[in-house]
Design a protein around this motif. Structure first.
Motif, PDB file in Angstrom:
ATOM      1  N   ILE A   7      -8.412   2.474  -7.684  1.00 29.11           N
ATOM      2  CA  ILE A   7      -7.394   1.480  -7.326  1.00 29.11           C
ATOM      3  C   ILE A   7      -7.249   1.383  -5.811  1.00 29.11           C
ATOM      4  CG2 ILE A   7      -4.926   0.952  -7.431  1.00 29.11           C
ATOM      5  CD1 ILE A   7      -4.951   2.196 -10.295  1.00 29.11           C
ATOM      6  N   ILE A   8      -7.131   2.520  -5.155  1.00 29.97           N
ATOM      7  CA  ILE A   8      -6.911   2.519  -3.696  1.00 29.97           C
ATOM      8  C   ILE A   8      -8.100   1.934  -2.951  1.00 29.97           C
ATOM      9  CG2 ILE A   8      -6.628   3.992  -1.661  1.00 29.97           C
ATOM     10  CD1 ILE A   8      -4.875   5.833  -3.416  1.00 29.97           C
ATOM     11  N   VAL A   9      -9.309   2.393  -3.246  1.00 28.82           N
ATOM     12  CA  VAL A   9     -10.501   1.933  -2.517  1.00 28.82           C
ATOM     13  C   VAL A   9     -10.746   0.442  -2.747  1.00 28.82           C
ATOM     14  CG1 VAL A   9     -13.025   2.146  -2.343  1.00 28.82           C
ATOM     15  CG2 VAL A   9     -11.594   4.203  -2.375  1.00 28.82           C
ATOM     16  N   ASN A  10     -10.627  -0.012  -3.985  1.00 25.93           N
ATOM     17  CA  ASN A  10     -10.876  -1.428  -4.262  1.00 25.93           C
ATOM     18  C   ASN A  10      -9.781  -2.324  -3.688  1.00 25.93           C
ATOM     19  OD1 ASN A  10     -13.429  -1.801  -5.772  1.00 25.93           O
ATOM     20  ND2 ASN A  10     -12.511  -0.259  -7.081  1.00 25.93           N
ATOM     21  N   ALA A  11      -8.540  -1.870  -3.716  1.00 26.05           N
ATOM     22  CA  ALA A  11      -7.459  -2.648  -3.095  1.00 26.05           C
ATOM     23  C   ALA A  11      -7.688  -2.741  -1.591  1.00 26.05           C
ATOM     24  CB  ALA A  11      -6.110  -2.007  -3.397  1.00 26.05           C
ATOM     25  N   LEU A  12      -8.077  -1.640  -0.985  1.00 27.89           N
ATOM     26  CA  LEU A  12      -8.321  -1.618   0.451  1.00 27.89           C
ATOM     27  C   LEU A  12      -9.499  -2.516   0.827  1.00 27.89           C
ATOM     28  CD1 LEU A  12      -7.400  -0.478   3.121  1.00 27.89           C
ATOM     29  CD2 LEU A  12      -8.764   1.559   2.683  1.00 27.89           C
ATOM     30  N   LEU A  15      -8.097  -6.037   0.680  1.00 22.23           N
ATOM     31  CA  LEU A  15      -7.097  -6.354   1.698  1.00 22.23           C
ATOM     32  C   LEU A  15      -7.652  -6.347   3.112  1.00 22.23           C
ATOM     33  CD1 LEU A  15      -4.133  -4.224   0.335  1.00 22.23           C
ATOM     34  CD2 LEU A  15      -4.201  -6.719   0.470  1.00 22.23           C
ATOM     35  N   GLY A  16      -8.616  -5.487   3.372  1.00 17.05           N
ATOM     36  CA  GLY A  16      -9.095  -5.309   4.734  1.00 17.05           C
ATOM     37  C   GLY A  16      -8.153  -4.385   5.487  1.00 17.05           C
ATOM     38  N   ARG A  17      -8.167  -4.465   6.798  1.00 16.31           N
ATOM     39  CA  ARG A  17      -7.299  -3.615   7.628  1.00 16.31           C
ATOM     40  C   ARG A  17      -5.849  -3.908   7.279  1.00 16.31           C
ATOM     41  NH1 ARG A  17      -4.834  -4.349  12.798  1.00 16.31           N
ATOM     42  NH2 ARG A  17      -4.632  -2.372  13.906  1.00 16.31           N
ATOM     43  N   ARG A  22       2.176  -1.205   3.673  1.00 19.28           N
ATOM     44  CA  ARG A  22       1.836  -2.382   2.860  1.00 19.28           C
ATOM     45  C   ARG A  22       0.814  -2.022   1.788  1.00 19.28           C
ATOM     46  NH1 ARG A  22       3.267  -7.541   2.981  1.00 19.28           N
ATOM     47  NH2 ARG A  22       1.868  -9.073   2.077  1.00 19.28           N
ATOM     48  N   LEU A  23      -0.153  -1.177   2.119  1.00 21.61           N
ATOM     49  CA  LEU A  23      -1.129  -0.729   1.123  1.00 21.61           C
ATOM     50  C   LEU A  23      -0.410  -0.023  -0.025  1.00 21.61           C
ATOM     51  CD1 LEU A  23      -4.043  -0.344   0.131  1.00 21.61           C
ATOM     52  CD2 LEU A  23      -4.132   1.744   1.518  1.00 21.61           C
ATOM     53  N   ALA A  24       0.545   0.832   0.290  1.00 18.28           N
ATOM     54  CA  ALA A  24       1.307   1.531  -0.755  1.00 18.28           C
ATOM     55  C   ALA A  24       2.039   0.530  -1.642  1.00 18.28           C
ATOM     56  CB  ALA A  24       2.292   2.513  -0.135  1.00 18.28           C
ATOM     57  N   LYS A  25       2.626  -0.501  -1.049  1.00 17.70           N
ATOM     58  CA  LYS A  25       3.354  -1.508  -1.828  1.00 17.70           C
ATOM     59  C   LYS A  25       2.423  -2.275  -2.755  1.00 17.70           C
ATOM     60  CE  LYS A  25       6.891  -2.021   1.693  1.00 17.70           C
ATOM     61  NZ  LYS A  25       7.482  -2.874   2.723  1.00 17.70           N
ATOM     62  N   ILE A  26       1.275  -2.669  -2.240  1.00 22.67           N
ATOM     63  CA  ILE A  26       0.309  -3.411  -3.063  1.00 22.67           C
ATOM     64  C   ILE A  26      -0.248  -2.516  -4.165  1.00 22.67           C
ATOM     65  CG2 ILE A  26      -1.951  -4.552  -3.036  1.00 22.67           C
ATOM     66  CD1 ILE A  26       0.270  -6.315  -1.840  1.00 22.67           C
ATOM     67  N   VAL A  27      -0.565  -1.266  -3.838  1.00 20.62           N
ATOM     68  CA  VAL A  27      -1.083  -0.333  -4.848  1.00 20.62           C
ATOM     69  C   VAL A  27      -0.017  -0.070  -5.918  1.00 20.62           C
ATOM     70  CG1 VAL A  27      -1.857   2.047  -5.236  1.00 20.62           C
ATOM     71  CG2 VAL A  27      -2.858   0.705  -3.395  1.00 20.62           C
ATOM     72  N   PHE A  28       1.255   0.021  -5.514  1.00 19.64           N
ATOM     73  CA  PHE A  28       2.340   0.179  -6.489  1.00 19.64           C
ATOM     74  C   PHE A  28       2.322  -0.985  -7.484  1.00 19.64           C
ATOM     75  CE2 PHE A  28       6.535  -1.137  -7.897  1.00 19.64           C
ATOM     76  CZ  PHE A  28       7.012   0.008  -8.511  1.00 19.64           C
ATOM     77  N   LEU A  29       2.234  -2.206  -6.961  1.00 15.72           N
ATOM     78  CA  LEU A  29       2.236  -3.376  -7.841  1.00 15.72           C
ATOM     79  C   LEU A  29       1.020  -3.394  -8.770  1.00 15.72           C
ATOM     80  CD1 LEU A  29       3.480  -6.091  -5.317  1.00 15.72           C
ATOM     81  CD2 LEU A  29       4.775  -5.067  -7.208  1.00 15.72           C
ATOM     82  N   ILE A  30      -0.142  -3.023  -8.235  1.00 17.40           N
ATOM     83  CA  ILE A  30      -1.355  -2.948  -9.058  1.00 17.40           C
ATOM     84  C   ILE A  30      -1.165  -1.907 -10.161  1.00 17.40           C
ATOM     85  CG2 ILE A  30      -3.805  -2.292  -9.062  1.00 17.40           C
ATOM     86  CD1 ILE A  30      -3.811  -3.378  -6.076  1.00 17.40           C
TER      87      ILE A  30
END
Length: 122
Positions: A7-12, A15-17, A22-30
């Motif tokens: 989840i983390i690697v693919n979300a990153l 998203l890019g940089r 914000r990454l934590a928020k998006i990963v939470f939603l995913i």
């Protein structure tokens, strides 16, 4: 930690940089909207956090898979395989849904959505 890392690697990558917050928020939603629920999320001083999230970010940084510069996380520019296995399509689908629906929101708007989910309202 295969699914968490997936989840983390693919979300990153998608998203890019991005800032760590914000990454934590998006990963939470995913994690929540995708029905995975593999992270133990909590709010500490209004900051969304998860021991699993922090642990994987630290490990991926130490092994050189991702880079951190200040509060920003930079995606891998390599062929690193996070080991998604048979859930890869589900993870990528959840990532696309979350980014398409919530990616354009401000941090404050994301916080409102996250609060609703954590309270069981959303």
């Amino acid at each position: 930690m295969g699914l968490i890392e997936c989840i983390i690697v693919n979300a990153l990558r998608r998203l890019g940089r991005v800032s760590m917050d914000r990454l934590a928020k998006i990963v939470f939603l995913i994690d929540r909207l995708g029905g995975f629920e593999v992270f133990n999320w909590d709010r500490i001083d209004l900051v969304l956090t998860s021991p699993e999230f922090i642990s994987v970010i630290e490990r991926l940084t130490k092994t050189g898979v991702i880079k951190t510069v200040g509060d920003f996380v930079i995606p891998p520019d390599n062929n690193y395989d996070p080991g998604c296995g048979w859930l890869e399509n589900s993870v990528k689908s959840a990532i696309e849904y979350v980014i398409n629906k919530y990616g354009g929101l401000s941090d404050g708007e994301l916080d409102d959505v996250i609060d609703s989910i954590m309270e069981g309202v959303y």
